[in-house]
Design an enzyme around this catalytic site. Structure first.
Site, PDB file in Angstrom:
ATOM      1  N   HIS A  85       0.723  -1.236   0.047  1.00  0.00           N
ATOM      2  CA  HIS A  85      -0.013  -0.113  -0.049  1.00  0.00           C
ATOM      3  C   HIS A  85       0.967   1.210   0.182  1.00  0.00           C
ATOM      4  O   HIS A  85       0.375   2.348   0.529  1.00  0.00           O
ATOM      5  CB  HIS A  85      -0.950   0.018   1.413  1.00  0.00           C
ATOM      6  CG  HIS A  85      -1.937  -1.191   1.029  1.00  0.00           C
ATOM      7  ND1 HIS A  85      -3.049  -0.867   0.834  1.00  0.00           N
ATOM      8  CD2 HIS A  85      -1.968  -2.257   1.603  1.00  0.00           C
ATOM      9  CE1 HIS A  85      -3.935  -2.141   0.821  1.00  0.00           C
ATOM     10  NE2 HIS A  85      -2.964  -2.920   1.536  1.00  0.00           N
ATOM     11  N   ASN A 158     -10.307  -2.753   2.641  1.00  0.00           N
ATOM     12  CA  ASN A 158      -9.962  -2.644   1.232  1.00  0.00           C
ATOM     13  C   ASN A 158     -11.026  -2.500   0.246  1.00  0.00           C
ATOM     14  O   ASN A 158     -12.372  -2.654   0.895  1.00  0.00           O
ATOM     15  CB  ASN A 158      -9.294  -4.184   0.767  1.00  0.00           C
ATOM     16  CG  ASN A 158      -7.897  -4.182   1.219  1.00  0.00           C
ATOM     17  OD1 ASN A 158      -7.285  -3.228   1.292  1.00  0.00           O
ATOM     18  ND2 ASN A 158      -7.409  -5.641   1.108  1.00  0.00           N
ATOM     19  N   TYR A 372       0.748  -4.148  12.152  1.00  0.00           N
ATOM     20  CA  TYR A 372       0.622  -2.831  11.881  1.00  0.00           C
ATOM     21  C   TYR A 372       1.537  -1.842  12.860  1.00  0.00           C
ATOM     22  O   TYR A 372       2.020  -0.829  12.373  1.00  0.00           O
ATOM     23  CB  TYR A 372      -0.637  -2.457  11.855  1.00  0.00           C
ATOM     24  CG  TYR A 372      -1.441  -2.799  10.553  1.00  0.00           C
ATOM     25  CD1 TYR A 372      -1.465  -4.242  10.399  1.00  0.00           C
ATOM     26  CD2 TYR A 372      -1.886  -2.078   9.579  1.00  0.00           C
ATOM     27  CE1 TYR A 372      -2.243  -4.767   9.163  1.00  0.00           C
ATOM     28  CE2 TYR A 372      -2.430  -2.463   8.270  1.00  0.00           C
ATOM     29  CZ  TYR A 372      -2.747  -3.903   8.193  1.00  0.00           C
ATOM     30  OH  TYR A 372      -3.050  -4.468   6.986  1.00  0.00           O
TER      31      TYR A 372
HETATM   32 FE1  HDE Z   1      -2.616  -4.800   5.317  1.00  0.00          FE
HETATM   33  N1  HDE Z   1      -0.765  -4.119   6.009  1.00  0.00           N
HETATM   34  N2  HDE Z   1      -1.806  -6.756   5.917  1.00  0.00           N
HETATM   35  N3  HDE Z   1      -4.257  -5.783   4.750  1.00  0.00           N
HETATM   36  N4  HDE Z   1      -3.385  -3.082   4.946  1.00  0.00           N
HETATM   37  C1  HDE Z   1      -0.493  -2.903   5.738  1.00  0.00           C
HETATM   38  O1  HDE Z   1       0.745  -1.473   7.432  1.00  0.00           O
HETATM   39  C2  HDE Z   1      -0.784  -6.886   6.692  1.00  0.00           C
HETATM   40  C3  HDE Z   1      -4.796  -6.844   5.016  1.00  0.00           C
HETATM   41  C4  HDE Z   1      -4.434  -2.587   4.393  1.00  0.00           C
HETATM   42  O2  HDE Z   1      -3.106   3.451   3.782  1.00  0.00           O
HETATM   43  C5  HDE Z   1       0.979  -2.544   6.563  1.00  0.00           C
HETATM   44  O3  HDE Z   1       0.974   0.826   7.662  1.00  0.00           O
HETATM   45  C6  HDE Z   1      -0.507  -8.098   7.173  1.00  0.00           C
HETATM   46  C7  HDE Z   1      -5.877  -7.129   4.536  1.00  0.00           C
HETATM   47  C8  HDE Z   1      -4.489  -1.296   4.079  1.00  0.00           C
HETATM   48  O4  HDE Z   1      -1.680   3.320   5.306  1.00  0.00           O
HETATM   49  C9  HDE Z   1       1.338  -3.653   7.085  1.00  0.00           C
HETATM   50  C10 HDE Z   1      -1.857  -8.781   6.386  1.00  0.00           C
HETATM   51  C11 HDE Z   1      -6.515  -5.782   4.459  1.00  0.00           C
HETATM   52  C12 HDE Z   1      -3.087  -0.779   4.217  1.00  0.00           C
HETATM   53  C13 HDE Z   1       0.218  -4.753   6.767  1.00  0.00           C
HETATM   54  C14 HDE Z   1      -2.515  -7.941   5.823  1.00  0.00           C
HETATM   55  C15 HDE Z   1      -5.413  -4.987   4.502  1.00  0.00           C
HETATM   56  C16 HDE Z   1      -2.391  -2.027   4.820  1.00  0.00           C
HETATM   57  C17 HDE Z   1       2.042  -1.719   5.653  1.00  0.00           C
HETATM   58  C18 HDE Z   1      -2.332 -10.279   6.502  1.00  0.00           C
HETATM   59  C19 HDE Z   1      -7.773  -5.612   4.311  1.00  0.00           C
HETATM   60  C20 HDE Z   1      -2.772   0.744   3.932  1.00  0.00           C
HETATM   61  C21 HDE Z   1       1.873  -0.368   6.054  1.00  0.00           C
HETATM   62  C22 HDE Z   1      -2.419 -10.858   7.747  1.00  0.00           C
HETATM   63  C23 HDE Z   1      -8.841  -5.808   5.085  1.00  0.00           C
HETATM   64  C24 HDE Z   1      -2.926   1.543   5.221  1.00  0.00           C
HETATM   65  C25 HDE Z   1       1.485  -0.242   7.030  1.00  0.00           C
HETATM   66  C26 HDE Z   1      -2.624   2.852   4.819  1.00  0.00           C
HETATM   67  C27 HDE Z   1      -0.911  -1.903   5.414  1.00  0.00           C
HETATM   68  C28 HDE Z   1       0.206  -5.874   7.108  1.00  0.00           C
HETATM   69  C29 HDE Z   1      -3.679  -8.051   5.236  1.00  0.00           C
HETATM   70  C30 HDE Z   1      -5.751  -3.688   4.401  1.00  0.00           C
HETATM   71  C31 HDE Z   1       2.828  -4.350   6.722  1.00  0.00           C
HETATM   72  C32 HDE Z   1       0.121  -8.845   8.060  1.00  0.00           C
HETATM   73  C33 HDE Z   1      -6.926  -8.524   4.576  1.00  0.00           C
HETATM   74  C34 HDE Z   1      -5.816  -0.677   3.392  1.00  0.00           C
HETATM   75  O5  HDE Z   1       1.450  -3.615   8.394  1.00  0.00           O
END
Ligand code: HDE
Length: 705
Positions: A85, A158, A372
């Site tokens: 993202h 999402n 996060y």
């Molecule tokens: Fe994320 N995801 N994600 N994700 N995600 C990040 O956090 C993660 C997942 C989502 O505009 C990271 O700040 C894991 C699902 C958004 O700043 C990180 C898993 C959904 C954003 C991270 C998921 C999301 C992130 C990277 C699997 C939808 C952007 C930068 C378990 C429900 C937020 C950060 C923004 C961002 C980890 C799966 C949505 C690495 C480990 C499912 C919208 O922490």
């Protein structure tokens, strides 16, 4: 620029006479109203054009503190981009609650009718890096920070309601596979490569999400026209401890809309910032995008009866089975003052919930709750990122966390531990069991094992349900997208494995993709842990086209005009568009504009920089001679040919004929229901027609010739 001077007064550059320092001394503003340039230490800079040198042509001197400070700061401007993202765009707004929901949650944000809670939203793509194009085929992030009266609640969702994987331990794998291949460092911001499809073909649980990302959902027209989903099942908890399961939905008031793939590719070239510009422009013109928050609420009985496990993030609960209850609206009404300070430094954390909202055991959510916080420390470099204005709660906060890099709000007084016996305020804050966040006391236990629940084993049934819920045209787009992406894979086995999986989804889809890829024969269906169900009812709510908007408002008409163009028709088109709430952009052969039939000069964007892919519908008002001259311009020919190929509604005066002919349209016109001849139909009729957004009947003609 605003700076807290430290003495309680605020220094505002731009509209204030005097710049006030800590000691109360002042720097007089120059005659032209600008404040003096200073170093970070507040010393006025005498020369910002030349470094200090020993002699006119001599070496630079280390004692030049202004030069060293300036370069030092510049060298450290970048922070690590988000691992996923990375490319995103944010805006401020508010959430307004419709009615008290105290019977289902104690969350303060839902406690009163009309209560407004400040919000910050960041939309994003997942795979590409910060500088990638907006129109990648990808999931879009829809992250909402709600600054509630009882602390910050981050709903990090999402625009697709399911995810690729069921267990967080596979997240690094799916992301590694989707991003650039590590040896070559490309392709950027796309899944059309071997590594992604190799992984996907070996992970049957990804199939449902594959259908979504190969659908039009993954190429939205803009952030304003997409839904958002919390994905996981969460809990709402009342003051007396009753829990209700909930799935969160954001429904755009603007309606849903996507572009077609060929268009997306061209938009990325013409305006890689298409989505962020769209949001910036809409808010700037006062057309504030709005979403309704909807809840799907259910209890344990429903969860037990439901066909799939409600903790499995690769599954939805169809809206037709469990209606979405609208409970409030989110309005984005303010763009950021500074992209870095706000959009880049905003730190969303799924574990930021408030009293009344709680987690479930969805294994993906549990993993996210660790990830996060960890990622924010890496990215922002200090545990004090919570003090940055965009991250700080807007309610009072008090705790004993202290020090660390960039500490800027250490607790004052003697006590920095608890319990302590210092009296009153000196003793610092205290816990409050009544008001505080408490977890729902769900039973937990069982043998410690690395195990995937049997109830997560169905990988294909909802993928099939999604496919069958799409209109013909959307199904065609899905087949095209699979064919395109897989055609970029070098390894035939990878293509074959995906087709084998698709046979469990829909035979016709599998056959179409196999044919598109030139596979000699269909592979056997992939072995399925559970036989795919054939009996799930289709869910019209999953289609974008079936639920098109009832208005052309908030979209764009591209109006191409030439010298001598009929001024009356131009005016009528503009006014019909304005009454609809449609934005009109004028496009002209040269940058200076054109002289219309009444002699008026109408300015416009030069056609090379304004291809039709940037507009939702187009109109051409042209003088025949000028149109003939325009046929020499490739940009003008593409303007017409692309609008036709992308199934856009097109209106034109008879004078535009030569241009249509040059674009390869026989007879010099578009011979279908998507075309309005402006000598016969009124501009108002044409604009009303554009409410359907696209003339999809044309697609098969375009594709099959
Ligand atoms: Fe994320 N995801 N994600 N994700 N995600 C990040 O956090 C993660 C997942 C989502 O505009 C990271 O700040 C894991 C699902 C958004 O700043 C990180 C898993 C959904 C954003 C991270 C998921 C999301 C992130 C990277 C699997 C939808 C952007 C930068 C378990 C429900 C937020 C950060 C923004 C961002 C980890 C799966 C949505 C690495 C480990 C499912 C919208 O922490």
């Amino acid at each position: 620029m605003t700076r807290d001077a430290g003495d309680g007064s605020t220094v505002r550059y731009g509209d204030q006479e005097v710049v006030r320092g800590d000691g109360g001394e002042t720097h007089q503003v120059a005659g032209d109203g600008r404040p003096p340039l200073t170093t970070q230490q507040g010393v006025v800079v005498g020369d910002d054009q030349n470094a200090l040198r020993a002699g006119e042509r001599g070496p630079s001197l280390l004692e030049d503190q202004h030069f060293r400070e300036k370069i030092f700061h510049f060298d450290h401007e970048r922070i690590p981009e988000r691992v996923v993202h990375a490319r995103g765009y944010g805006a401020h707004g508010f959430f307004e609650n419709y009615a008290p929901l105290t019977d289902i949650t104690r969350a303060a944000i839902f406690s009163e009718a009309g209560l407004r809670t400040p919000a910050f939203v960041r939309f994003s793509t997942v795979a590409g890096s910060k500088g990638s194009g907006d129109l990648a085929r990808d999931v879009r992030g829809f992250a909402v920070k709600l600054y509630t009266r009882e602390g910050n609640w981050d709903l990090v969702g999402n625009n697709i309601p399911v995810f690729f994987i069921q267990d967080a331990i596979k997240f690094p794998d799916v992301i590694h596979a989707a991003k650039q291949e590590p040896d070559r460092g490309f392709p950027q911001a796309q899944t059309a490569h071997d590594n992604f499809w190799d992984f996907a073909s070996l992970m049957p649980e990804a199939t449902h999400m594959l259908l979504w990302i190969m659908s039009d959902r993954a190429i939205p027209r803009s952030f304003r026209f997409m839904e958002g989903f919390g994905v996981h099942t969460f809990r709402l908890v009342t003051a007396d401890g009753r829990s209700t399961y909930v799935k969160f939905h954001w429904k755009p008031k603007q309606g849903l809309q996507s572009v077609v793939w060929n268009e997306a590719v061209k938009i990325n070239g013409a305006d890689p910032d298409f989505h962020r510009r769209d949001l910036w422009d809409a808010i700037g013109r006062g057309d504030f995008p709005e979403w309704e928050l909807g809840l799907q609420l259910f209890d344990d009985d429903f969860a037990d009866r439901f066909d799939f496990d409600v903790l499995d993030p690769t599954k939805i609960i169809p809206e037709e089975l469990l209606p979405v209850r609208p409970v409030g609206r989110l309005v984005l009404d303010r763009v950021v003052d500074n992209f870095f300070a706000e959009t880049e430094q905003v730190a969303f954390c799924t574990q930021n919930v408030v009293p009344g909202i709680d987690f479930t055991n969805d294994p993906l959510l549990q993993g996210r709750n660790f990830s996060y916080l960890d990622t924010q420390l890496k990215r922002l470099g200090s545990p004090n990122f919570t003090y940055l204005p965009v991250n700080a709660p807007k309610c009072p906060f008090a705790h004993f966390q202290q020090d660390g890099h960039m500490a800027m709000a250490n607790p004052v007084g003697r006590a920095n531990y608890e319990p302590n016996s210092w009296e009153g305020a000196e003793g610092g804050p205290r816990e409050d069991p009544g008001r505080g966040l408490t977890s729902f006391p769900e039973e937990a236990g069982g043998p410690k094992r690395r195990l995937r629940a049997e109830s997560f084993a169905d990988h294909y049934s909802q993928a099939r349900q999604f496919y069958l819920s799409q209109t013909d045209i959307e199904q065609l787009h899905i087949a095209d997208a699979f064919t395109f992406e897989l055609s970029k894979c070098e390894k035939v086995q990878i293509r074959t494995r995906i087709v084998a999986a698709l046979r469990n989804v829909h035979e016709e889809l599998a056959a179409t993709v196999a044919e598109g890829l030139g596979l000699r024969e269909l592979p056997d269906p992939a072995p399925a842990a559970r036989p795919p169900r054939q009996d799930l009812a289709s869910s019209p709510a999953l289609s974008i086209v079936a639920r098109g908007p009832a208005s052309f408002a908030g979209r764009k008409l591209g109006l191409l005009i030439t010298n001598g163009a009929d001024a009356q028709i131009i005016a009528a088109l503009r006014s019909a568009a304005e009454s609809e709430g449609t934005v009109t952009e004028i496009i002209t052969p040269v940058a200076g504009g054109v002289d219309a039939s009444d002699g008026s000069l109408i300015p416009g964007r030069q056609i090379d920089g304004a291809p039709s892919v940037l507009f939702d519908a187009i109109a051409i008002v042209a003088d025949p001679d000028a149109a003939r001259a325009l046929t020499a311009s490739p940009a003008a020919r593409d303007f017409v040919a692309d609008a036709y190929a992308h199934c856009k509604f097109i209106a034109a005066t008879a004078g535009a004929e030569p241009l249509f002919a040059a674009a390869g349209l026989a007879g010099g016109a578009v011979a279908d229901g998507g075309f309005a001849d402006l000598s016969e139909q009124t501009p108002a009729d044409f604009i009303a027609r554009c409410r359907q957004l696209r003339f999809w009947d044309r697609q098969r003609v375009v594709q099959d010739g």
